[in-house]
Design a protein around this motif. Structure first.
Motif, PDB file in Angstrom:
ATOM      1  N   VAL A 186      -5.079   2.451  -4.770  1.00  0.00           N
ATOM      2  CA  VAL A 186      -5.224   1.106  -4.184  1.00  0.00           C
ATOM      3  C   VAL A 186      -6.462   1.044  -3.298  1.00  0.00           C
ATOM      4  CG1 VAL A 186      -4.204  -0.548  -2.553  1.00  0.00           C
ATOM      5  CG2 VAL A 186      -2.748   0.570  -4.281  1.00  0.00           C
ATOM      6  N   LEU A 187      -6.644   2.069  -2.454  1.00  0.00           N
ATOM      7  CA  LEU A 187      -7.753   2.010  -1.493  1.00  0.00           C
ATOM      8  C   LEU A 187      -9.119   2.009  -2.176  1.00  0.00           C
ATOM      9  CD1 LEU A 187      -6.464   4.169   1.498  1.00  0.00           C
ATOM     10  CD2 LEU A 187      -6.683   1.681   1.354  1.00  0.00           C
ATOM     11  N   GLN A 188      -9.230   2.721  -3.314  1.00  0.00           N
ATOM     12  CA  GLN A 188     -10.549   2.709  -3.964  1.00  0.00           C
ATOM     13  C   GLN A 188     -10.899   1.298  -4.441  1.00  0.00           C
ATOM     14  OE1 GLN A 188     -10.586   5.414  -7.300  1.00  0.00           O
ATOM     15  NE2 GLN A 188      -9.066   4.250  -8.434  1.00  0.00           N
ATOM     16  N   TRP A 189      -9.914   0.525  -4.894  1.00  0.00           N
ATOM     17  CA  TRP A 189     -10.188  -0.850  -5.319  1.00  0.00           C
ATOM     18  C   TRP A 189     -10.376  -1.770  -4.114  1.00  0.00           C
ATOM     19  CZ3 TRP A 189     -12.047  -2.192  -9.777  1.00  0.00           C
ATOM     20  CH2 TRP A 189     -11.839  -1.349 -10.873  1.00  0.00           C
ATOM     21  N   ALA A 190      -9.670  -1.448  -3.033  1.00  0.00           N
ATOM     22  CA  ALA A 190      -9.856  -2.246  -1.806  1.00  0.00           C
ATOM     23  C   ALA A 190     -11.304  -2.086  -1.306  1.00  0.00           C
ATOM     24  CB  ALA A 190      -8.864  -1.797  -0.732  1.00  0.00           C
ATOM     25  N   TYR A 191     -11.781  -0.841  -1.233  1.00  0.00           N
ATOM     26  CA  TYR A 191     -13.152  -0.603  -0.759  1.00  0.00           C
ATOM     27  C   TYR A 191     -14.172  -1.114  -1.774  1.00  0.00           C
ATOM     28  CZ  TYR A 191     -11.012   2.173   2.918  1.00  0.00           C
ATOM     29  OH  TYR A 191     -10.264   2.568   3.990  1.00  0.00           O
ATOM     30  N   TRP A 192     -13.815  -1.026  -3.036  1.00  0.00           N
ATOM     31  CA  TRP A 192     -14.700  -1.580  -4.081  1.00  0.00           C
ATOM     32  C   TRP A 192     -14.920  -3.075  -3.821  1.00  0.00           C
ATOM     33  CZ3 TRP A 192     -13.862  -5.514  -7.615  1.00  0.00           C
ATOM     34  CH2 TRP A 192     -14.807  -5.634  -8.644  1.00  0.00           C
ATOM     35  N   GLN A 193     -13.863  -3.775  -3.515  1.00  0.00           N
ATOM     36  CA  GLN A 193     -14.018  -5.209  -3.241  1.00  0.00           C
ATOM     37  C   GLN A 193     -14.897  -5.430  -2.025  1.00  0.00           C
ATOM     38  OE1 GLN A 193     -13.133  -7.428  -0.601  1.00  0.00           O
ATOM     39  NE2 GLN A 193     -14.134  -8.992  -1.833  1.00  0.00           N
ATOM     40  N   MET A 194     -14.580  -4.685  -0.948  1.00  0.00           N
ATOM     41  CA  MET A 194     -15.298  -4.910   0.307  1.00  0.00           C
ATOM     42  C   MET A 194     -16.798  -4.643   0.159  1.00  0.00           C
ATOM     43  SD  MET A 194     -13.007  -5.974   2.376  1.00  0.00           S
ATOM     44  CE  MET A 194     -14.058  -6.020   3.803  1.00  0.00           C
ATOM     45  N   ALA A 195     -17.142  -3.615  -0.637  1.00  0.00           N
ATOM     46  CA  ALA A 195     -18.553  -3.217  -0.735  1.00  0.00           C
ATOM     47  C   ALA A 195     -19.293  -3.895  -1.878  1.00  0.00           C
ATOM     48  CB  ALA A 195     -18.639  -1.697  -0.906  1.00  0.00           C
ATOM     49  N   ASN A 196     -18.554  -4.459  -2.825  1.00  0.00           N
ATOM     50  CA  ASN A 196     -19.211  -4.985  -4.029  1.00  0.00           C
ATOM     51  C   ASN A 196     -18.965  -6.475  -4.252  1.00  0.00           C
ATOM     52  OD1 ASN A 196     -20.325  -2.465  -5.640  1.00  0.00           O
ATOM     53  ND2 ASN A 196     -18.381  -1.849  -4.763  1.00  0.00           N
ATOM     54  N   LEU A 197     -17.764  -6.804  -4.679  1.00  0.00           N
ATOM     55  CA  LEU A 197     -17.532  -8.188  -5.113  1.00  0.00           C
ATOM     56  C   LEU A 197     -17.841  -9.214  -4.014  1.00  0.00           C
ATOM     57  CD1 LEU A 197     -16.521  -9.825  -7.579  1.00  0.00           C
ATOM     58  CD2 LEU A 197     -14.270  -9.858  -6.490  1.00  0.00           C
ATOM     59  N   GLY A 198     -17.339  -8.964  -2.799  1.00  0.00           N
ATOM     60  CA  GLY A 198     -17.553  -9.930  -1.708  1.00  0.00           C
ATOM     61  C   GLY A 198     -19.031 -10.090  -1.380  1.00  0.00           C
ATOM     62  N   PRO A 199     -19.728  -8.991  -1.003  1.00  0.00           N
ATOM     63  CA  PRO A 199     -21.153  -9.129  -0.655  1.00  0.00           C
ATOM     64  C   PRO A 199     -22.018  -9.667  -1.796  1.00  0.00           C
ATOM     65  CG  PRO A 199     -20.297  -7.023   0.116  1.00  0.00           C
ATOM     66  CD  PRO A 199     -19.206  -7.644  -0.690  1.00  0.00           C
ATOM     67  N   ALA A 259      -5.054  -2.300  -9.101  1.00  0.00           N
ATOM     68  CA  ALA A 259      -4.885  -0.859  -8.863  1.00  0.00           C
ATOM     69  C   ALA A 259      -3.734  -0.288  -9.699  1.00  0.00           C
ATOM     70  CB  ALA A 259      -4.657  -0.609  -7.378  1.00  0.00           C
ATOM     71  N   GLY A 260      -3.404  -0.934 -10.802  1.00  0.00           N
ATOM     72  CA  GLY A 260      -2.366  -0.380 -11.662  1.00  0.00           C
ATOM     73  C   GLY A 260      -1.247  -1.375 -11.922  1.00  0.00           C
ATOM     74  N   ALA A 261      -0.012  -0.842 -11.918  1.00  0.00           N
ATOM     75  CA  ALA A 261       1.128  -1.670 -12.330  1.00  0.00           C
ATOM     76  C   ALA A 261       1.694  -2.510 -11.194  1.00  0.00           C
ATOM     77  CB  ALA A 261       2.218  -0.759 -12.901  1.00  0.00           C
ATOM     78  N   THR A 262       1.264  -2.228  -9.966  1.00  0.00           N
ATOM     79  CA  THR A 262       1.903  -2.876  -8.818  1.00  0.00           C
ATOM     80  C   THR A 262       0.919  -3.728  -8.034  1.00  0.00           C
ATOM     81  OG1 THR A 262       3.243  -0.879  -8.706  1.00  0.00           O
ATOM     82  CG2 THR A 262       3.433  -2.376  -6.842  1.00  0.00           C
ATOM     83  N   TYR A 263       1.382  -4.892  -7.661  1.00  0.00           N
ATOM     84  CA  TYR A 263       0.595  -5.809  -6.814  1.00  0.00           C
ATOM     85  C   TYR A 263       0.352  -5.141  -5.457  1.00  0.00           C
ATOM     86  CZ  TYR A 263      -0.292 -10.260  -4.290  1.00  0.00           C
ATOM     87  OH  TYR A 263      -0.818 -11.283  -3.549  1.00  0.00           O
ATOM     88  N   SER A 264      -0.890  -5.236  -4.955  1.00  0.00           N
ATOM     89  CA  SER A 264      -1.225  -4.486  -3.735  1.00  0.00           C
ATOM     90  C   SER A 264      -2.278  -5.231  -2.909  1.00  0.00           C
ATOM     91  CB  SER A 264      -1.779  -3.111  -4.114  1.00  0.00           C
ATOM     92  OG  SER A 264      -3.084  -3.280  -4.661  1.00  0.00           O
ATOM     93  N   ILE A 265      -2.653  -4.624  -1.793  1.00  0.00           N
ATOM     94  CA  ILE A 265      -3.716  -5.238  -0.975  1.00  0.00           C
ATOM     95  C   ILE A 265      -5.037  -5.351  -1.759  1.00  0.00           C
ATOM     96  CG2 ILE A 265      -2.767  -4.643   1.309  1.00  0.00           C
ATOM     97  CD1 ILE A 265      -4.909  -2.370   1.432  1.00  0.00           C
ATOM     98  N   LEU A 320       0.878  -1.180   0.000  1.00  0.00           N
ATOM     99  CA  LEU A 320       0.000   0.000   0.000  1.00  0.00           C
ATOM    100  C   LEU A 320       0.909   1.222   0.000  1.00  0.00           C
ATOM    101  CD1 LEU A 320      -2.816   1.316   0.220  1.00  0.00           C
ATOM    102  CD2 LEU A 320      -2.656   1.090   2.710  1.00  0.00           C
ATOM    103  N   PRO A 321       1.001   1.899  -1.149  1.00  0.00           N
ATOM    104  CA  PRO A 321       1.936   3.022  -1.240  1.00  0.00           C
ATOM    105  C   PRO A 321       1.600   4.124  -0.231  1.00  0.00           C
ATOM    106  CG  PRO A 321       0.992   2.493  -3.400  1.00  0.00           C
ATOM    107  CD  PRO A 321       0.245   1.679  -2.392  1.00  0.00           C
ATOM    108  N   THR A 322       2.587   4.937   0.119  1.00  0.00           N
ATOM    109  CA  THR A 322       2.317   6.064   1.021  1.00  0.00           C
ATOM    110  C   THR A 322       2.051   7.346   0.220  1.00  0.00           C
ATOM    111  OG1 THR A 322       4.694   6.339   1.205  1.00  0.00           O
ATOM    112  CG2 THR A 322       3.583   5.236   3.037  1.00  0.00           C
ATOM    113  N   GLU A 323       2.554   7.400  -0.989  1.00  0.00           N
ATOM    114  CA  GLU A 323       2.340   8.590  -1.830  1.00  0.00           C
ATOM    115  C   GLU A 323       0.819   8.687  -2.108  1.00  0.00           C
ATOM    116  OE1 GLU A 323       1.367  10.665  -5.101  1.00  0.00           O
ATOM    117  OE2 GLU A 323       1.759   8.577  -5.659  1.00  0.00           O
TER     118      GLU A 323
END
Ligand SMILES: N[C@@H](CCC(=O)N[C@@H](CS)C(=O)NCC(=O)O)C(=O)O
Length: 254
Positions: free
Chosen positions: A97-110, A161-167, A87-90
């Motif tokens: 990254v966080l928008q895709w993380a929350y997207w998963q939590m609110a959409n794909l999983g439920p 979330a782009g070019a880098t593997y992330s949470i 999870l980048p700090t910049e």
């Protein structure tokens, strides 16, 4: 050392995958959600929502007393901040990254959870065929839409979330790898970029290790009586029942 309260399901795997990716030491405590461990006092004190996963970090970020956390998204965000990994700090990259993380939590999983419920369980619980059909169509249709969103994103990006593997990848993969069991195998023909990513992420050694933690527990054969208990526990939760368990937990704390 981190205590992980876990059962081998997609939401549980997210945490073990992240712990493996970060190389952190952890101890697994099985929370058998089919026999009611999520309502035990010691678990409700960590997670009032009676859902695993949860963690207790005995050497928390920022110091101080042990930190208890529930919700897989919050847990991965915390572990990323603790280790400085995935999870980048910049700011711009972090929020990507966080928008895709929350997207998963609110959409794909439920949505996948509900689609699975209507497709595989509700037929034994609901008499009204029209109701069953509506629920199945609504949630399977929504899952299909979400696959299209991921496929489009992955057609121009290696990772979610782009070019880098992330949470974001670690949160979405445990659900996405089950898509063919929910819809049907033909799904991969519609979503080639999603399939490429599922295979690529699934080939990572840490992902395989995290996904296989206590796999035997999810593969064991339940007796008809155990299956009945499991369904009653998972599909018949009312506010009254859960409140009674919470009150008992509060009393046992003294
Ligand atoms: N949003 C939660 C969802 C957790 C969740 O739904 N866990 C399920 C298993 S995948 C559970 O513990 N179910 C127990 C119950 O329904 O009582 C998270 O991501 O941590």
């Amino acid at each position: 050392m981190i205590d992980v309260y876990y059962w081998p399901t997609p939401n549980g795997w997210k945490v073990t995958i992240m712990l493996e990716e970060c190389g952190l030491d952890y101890t697994v405590h099985a929370v058998d959600i089919g026999s009611g461990d999520q309502f035990k006092a010691e678990f409700l004190r960590i997670c009032p929502n009676n859902r695993m996963p949860a963690i207790i970090d005995h050497a928390p970020l920022g110091g101080g007393k042990p930190l208890a956390l529930f919700e897989s998204g919050a847990i991965l965000e915390y572990l990323a901040d603790k280790t400085g990994k995935f999870l980048p700090t910049e700011p711009a990259a972090r929020y990507e990254v966080l928008q895709w993380a929350y997207w998963q939590m609110a959409n794909l999983g439920p949505m996948m959870g509900n689609a699975n419920h209507f497709k595989n369980y509700a037929k034994n619980l609901v008499d009204d065929a029209a109701q069953l059909q509506y629920g199945t169509k609504r949630f399977v249709g929504e899952v299909d839409r979400l696959c299209g969103v991921m496929d489009a994103q992955l057609s121009v990006n290696q990772y979610l979330a782009g070019a880098t593997y992330s949470i974001a990848d670690m949160l979405a993969w445990p659900w996405a790898m089950l898509l063919d069991k929910l819809i049907d195998e033909a799904i991969w023909g519609n979503y080639p970029h999603l399939k490429r990513w599922v295979d690529e992420v699934g080939a990572r050694p840490a992902v395989q290790k995290g996904r296989n933690v206590h796999r035997e527990l999810s593969e064991r054969q339940l007796t008809p009586e155990q299956e009945k208990v499991r369904r009653e526990l998972l599909f018949n939760q009312t506010n009254e029942k859960v409140r009674a368990a919470r009150e008992q937990a509060a009393q046992s704390r003294g």
